[in-house]
Write a protein that holds these residues in place. Structure first.
Motif, PDB file in Angstrom:
ATOM      1  N   GLY A  62      14.023   0.030   3.451  1.00 24.07           N
ATOM      2  CA  GLY A  62      13.998   1.114   2.480  1.00 24.07           C
ATOM      3  C   GLY A  62      13.629   0.625   1.094  1.00 24.07           C
ATOM      4  O   GLY A  62      13.770  -0.568   0.775  1.00 24.07           O
ATOM      5  N   PHE A  63      13.175   1.564   0.275  1.00 20.88           N
ATOM      6  CA  PHE A  63      12.820   1.274  -1.119  1.00 20.88           C
ATOM      7  C   PHE A  63      13.658   2.135  -2.047  1.00 20.88           C
ATOM      8  O   PHE A  63      13.885   3.319  -1.770  1.00 20.88           O
ATOM      9  N   ILE A  64      14.129   1.550  -3.147  1.00 22.10           N
ATOM     10  CA  ILE A  64      14.738   2.324  -4.236  1.00 22.10           C
ATOM     11  C   ILE A  64      14.119   1.855  -5.546  1.00 22.10           C
ATOM     12  O   ILE A  64      13.767   0.683  -5.706  1.00 22.10           O
ATOM     13  N   SER A  65      13.943   2.789  -6.466  1.00 23.21           N
ATOM     14  CA  SER A  65      13.360   2.433  -7.763  1.00 23.21           C
ATOM     15  C   SER A  65      14.432   2.117  -8.796  1.00 23.21           C
ATOM     16  O   SER A  65      14.122   1.692  -9.909  1.00 23.21           O
TER      17      SER A  65
ATOM     18  N   VAL B 263      -6.298   7.404   0.648  1.00 25.98           N
ATOM     19  CA  VAL B 263      -6.438   6.350  -0.356  1.00 25.98           C
ATOM     20  C   VAL B 263      -5.310   5.333  -0.269  1.00 25.98           C
ATOM     21  O   VAL B 263      -5.460   4.187  -0.692  1.00 25.98           O
ATOM     22  N   ASP B 264      -4.160   5.740   0.284  1.00 21.48           N
ATOM     23  CA  ASP B 264      -3.047   4.804   0.420  1.00 21.48           C
ATOM     24  C   ASP B 264      -3.308   3.775   1.512  1.00 21.48           C
ATOM     25  O   ASP B 264      -2.762   2.677   1.497  1.00 21.48           O
TER      26      ASP B 264
ATOM     27  N   SER C 251       0.816  -1.210   0.000  1.00 21.15           N
ATOM     28  CA  SER C 251       0.000   0.000   0.000  1.00 21.15           C
ATOM     29  C   SER C 251       0.853   1.265   0.000  1.00 21.15           C
ATOM     30  O   SER C 251       0.339   2.358  -0.243  1.00 21.15           O
ATOM     31  N   MET C 252       2.164   1.136   0.254  1.00 26.55           N
ATOM     32  CA  MET C 252       3.044   2.304   0.243  1.00 26.55           C
ATOM     33  C   MET C 252       3.327   2.790  -1.169  1.00 26.55           C
ATOM     34  O   MET C 252       3.838   3.891  -1.363  1.00 26.55           O
ATOM     35  N   PHE C 253       2.982   1.966  -2.166  1.00 24.77           N
ATOM     36  CA  PHE C 253       3.271   2.316  -3.545  1.00 24.77           C
ATOM     37  C   PHE C 253       2.016   2.787  -4.248  1.00 24.77           C
ATOM     38  O   PHE C 253       0.926   2.268  -4.022  1.00 24.77           O
ATOM     39  N   PHE C 254       2.161   3.799  -5.122  1.00 24.07           N
ATOM     40  CA  PHE C 254       1.040   4.261  -5.925  1.00 24.07           C
ATOM     41  C   PHE C 254       0.795   3.254  -7.033  1.00 24.07           C
ATOM     42  O   PHE C 254       1.726   2.740  -7.649  1.00 24.07           O
TER      43      PHE C 254
ATOM     44  N   ARG D  29      11.952  -7.793  -5.007  1.00 25.86           N
ATOM     45  CA  ARG D  29      11.749  -6.987  -6.206  1.00 25.86           C
ATOM     46  C   ARG D  29      10.308  -6.493  -6.178  1.00 25.86           C
ATOM     47  O   ARG D  29       9.380  -7.264  -5.899  1.00 25.86           O
ATOM     48  N   VAL D  30      10.091  -5.205  -6.453  1.00 27.05           N
ATOM     49  CA  VAL D  30       8.750  -4.634  -6.480  1.00 27.05           C
ATOM     50  C   VAL D  30       8.255  -4.651  -7.919  1.00 27.05           C
ATOM     51  O   VAL D  30       8.841  -4.022  -8.796  1.00 27.05           O
ATOM     52  N   GLU D  31       7.176  -5.395  -8.146  1.00 32.94           N
ATOM     53  CA  GLU D  31       6.663  -5.588  -9.500  1.00 32.94           C
ATOM     54  C   GLU D  31       5.247  -5.064  -9.624  1.00 32.94           C
ATOM     55  O   GLU D  31       4.524  -4.926  -8.626  1.00 32.94           O
ATOM     56  N   ASP D  32       4.841  -4.789 -10.857  1.00 34.65           N
ATOM     57  CA  ASP D  32       3.440  -4.478 -11.146  1.00 34.65           C
ATOM     58  C   ASP D  32       2.654  -5.773 -10.980  1.00 34.65           C
ATOM     59  O   ASP D  32       2.995  -6.800 -11.551  1.00 34.65           O
TER      60      ASP D  32
END
Length: 439
Positions: A66-69, A364-365, A18-21, A160-163
């Motif tokens: 932490g997150f990095i893109s 909304v998040d 939920s932290m990601f748009f 890994r953060v994926e769609d």
């Protein structure tokens, strides 16, 4: 390897996503308890994997990291990443809410070195299971909220953060998230002027249940233009309204203190009980411009014409030019019947006065992480409040954050653009009526 399985529960994973748009899913790349607390193994598994989320666990019950893109690639450089953030999640209890912190303005977001995940003030795998923590280095954070002051790991995972693919085939609203768009929106708001020469600022009334985020919306918008998180309007989560007075807040455009062409009017929160919260009679007086700034509300007795705080001669500039209902998206279906009746009464009065109305859907998040679910929330709010779907605007206020974030800013600024357009329609009607009278 069969033992390389996520330590996250489904609920915890959902909270982190939920932290990601948009929609996201997590794919496990590295698990230190199985593959060793060795940074060389970390790089074998995680380099050049795209956006990643580092997830650490300690005995205090915190999940943090932490997150990095951008890729981990051992370039030896300090890199900037405007999407990067640190986070902390206290996993004890049922109310799981992540605390997220963005990088200090102008600073790099992470060090792409040969050691473990290095976020400047938070470094992993540099000393086995011990975490290095130094708030103020790249990120300003409260250690108690990030890791509970427990720096000994019981597990470290990298995902890994994926769609997720669980989204609409086409975006239901196209939003440009680029930093250039943020600047463009800010300039559009600064330069806007009402068509009615006797009015210099559009007056926008925020109405909603206790705790929905009315005051937080003003603080968040003010933060965007000030360049740092501010809290001028009183906010909180008490059972009864924190706001007890009618307040008119001009929004200052920058440090020069030049006001924007917009005034946000904050009110006492609505409550379901008949003799609690903001009275419908007071709302009518506000809409018509009769209530002065700092009037103290009395839920038992609405403002009378002869009472102090009543403005007898109300001009166009004093009236409300756009009415915004502020609703917590996670509680759309939980609004009591008495509350909905109050909303209906307000809507009827605003319709009679020709005041355009919008719905600001906050948090909304927190409500859901999937685009399709967010759209369903919009539809539910539109149906309950009797407005079109196009009049429902999702936003996230600044609440726990210590630093600004471009994506949050764009949502807030886009909401203001819609508010301004609604107010323009009110002024257009007045202008056209005046033109017809003089024709």
């Amino acid at each position: 390897m069969s033992d390389v399985r996520s330590r996250l529960t489904k609920k915890q994973e959902g909270v982190l996503c939920s932290m990601f748009f948009g929609s996201a899913r997590l794919s496990l790349l590295f698990k230190a308890s199985v593959q060793s607390y060795n940074y060389s193994v970390f790089h074998q598994k995680c380099d050049r994997q795209g956006p990643t989320l580092t997830v650490a666990y300690n005995n205090a019950g915190f999940i943090f990291g932490g997150f990095i893109s951008k890729d981990f690639a051992q370039t030896g450089s300090n890199l900037k990443d405007d999407k990067a953030f640190l986070y902390g999640l206290d996993s004890r209890g049922d109310n799981l809410q992540p605390h997220r912190v963005h990088v200090i303005d102008g600073q790099c977001s992470f060090s792409d070195v040969s050691s473990g995940p290095n976020f400047g003030g938070l470094v992993f795998l540099d000393n086995g299971t011990q975490v290095y923590s130094n708030p103020g280095t790249l990120y300003n954070f409260d250690p108690a909220l990030i890791h509970g002051n427990d720096l000994n790991l019981i597990e470290l995972e990298v995902y890994r953060v994926e769609d997720s693919g669980n989204h609409l085939e086409k975006p239901w609203r196209n939003i440009d998230w680029s930093p250039g768009k943020r600047k463009e929106l800010m300039e559009s708001i600064k330069s806007w002027k009402p068509i009615i020469t006797s009015v210099s600022k559009a007056q926008v009334l925020l109405v909603g249940p206790v705790g929905a985020g009315k005051s937080s919306f003003f603080n968040s918008l003010s933060s965007v233009f000030r360049g740092h998180v501010t809290s001028q309007a009183v906010t909180g989560s008490a059972g009864t309204s924190v706001t007890t007075k009618f307040r008119t807040y001009p929004v200052m455009s920058d440090k020069s203190r030049k006001p924007l062409p917009l005034i946000l009017c904050d009110t006492m929160g609505l409550e379901g009980d008949v003799n609690a919260g903001l009275d419908i009679g007071d709302i009518t007086s506000i809409l018509q411009g009769h209530v002065q700034d700092r009037y103290q509300f009395n839920p038992l007795v609405p403002l009378q014409e002869e009472a102090p705080g009543f403005r007898k001669a109300a001009y166009v500039k004093d009236k409300i030019h756009c009415l915004v209902y502020v609703i917590d998206s996670s509680k759309v279906k939980l609004l009591p019947e008495k509350m909905l009746e109050k909303f209906a009464a307000i809507r009827r009065k605003a319709n009679l006065l020709g005041i355009p109305q919008l719905v600001l859907l906050t948090k909304v998040d927190e409500a859901c992480s999937l685009v399709a679910e967010n759209l369903q929330k919009m539809r539910e709010a539109a149906a309950l409040l009797g407005v079109s779907l196009s009049a429902v605007i999702p936003v996230k206020n600044y609440s726990r954050e210590l630093e600004l974030h471009s994506d949050i800013d764009v949502l807030l600024l886009s909401a203001v653009i819609q508010i301004i357009r609604a107010a323009e329609s009110y002024f257009d009607d007045i202008y056209q009526d005046a033109e017809e009278e003089t024709a």
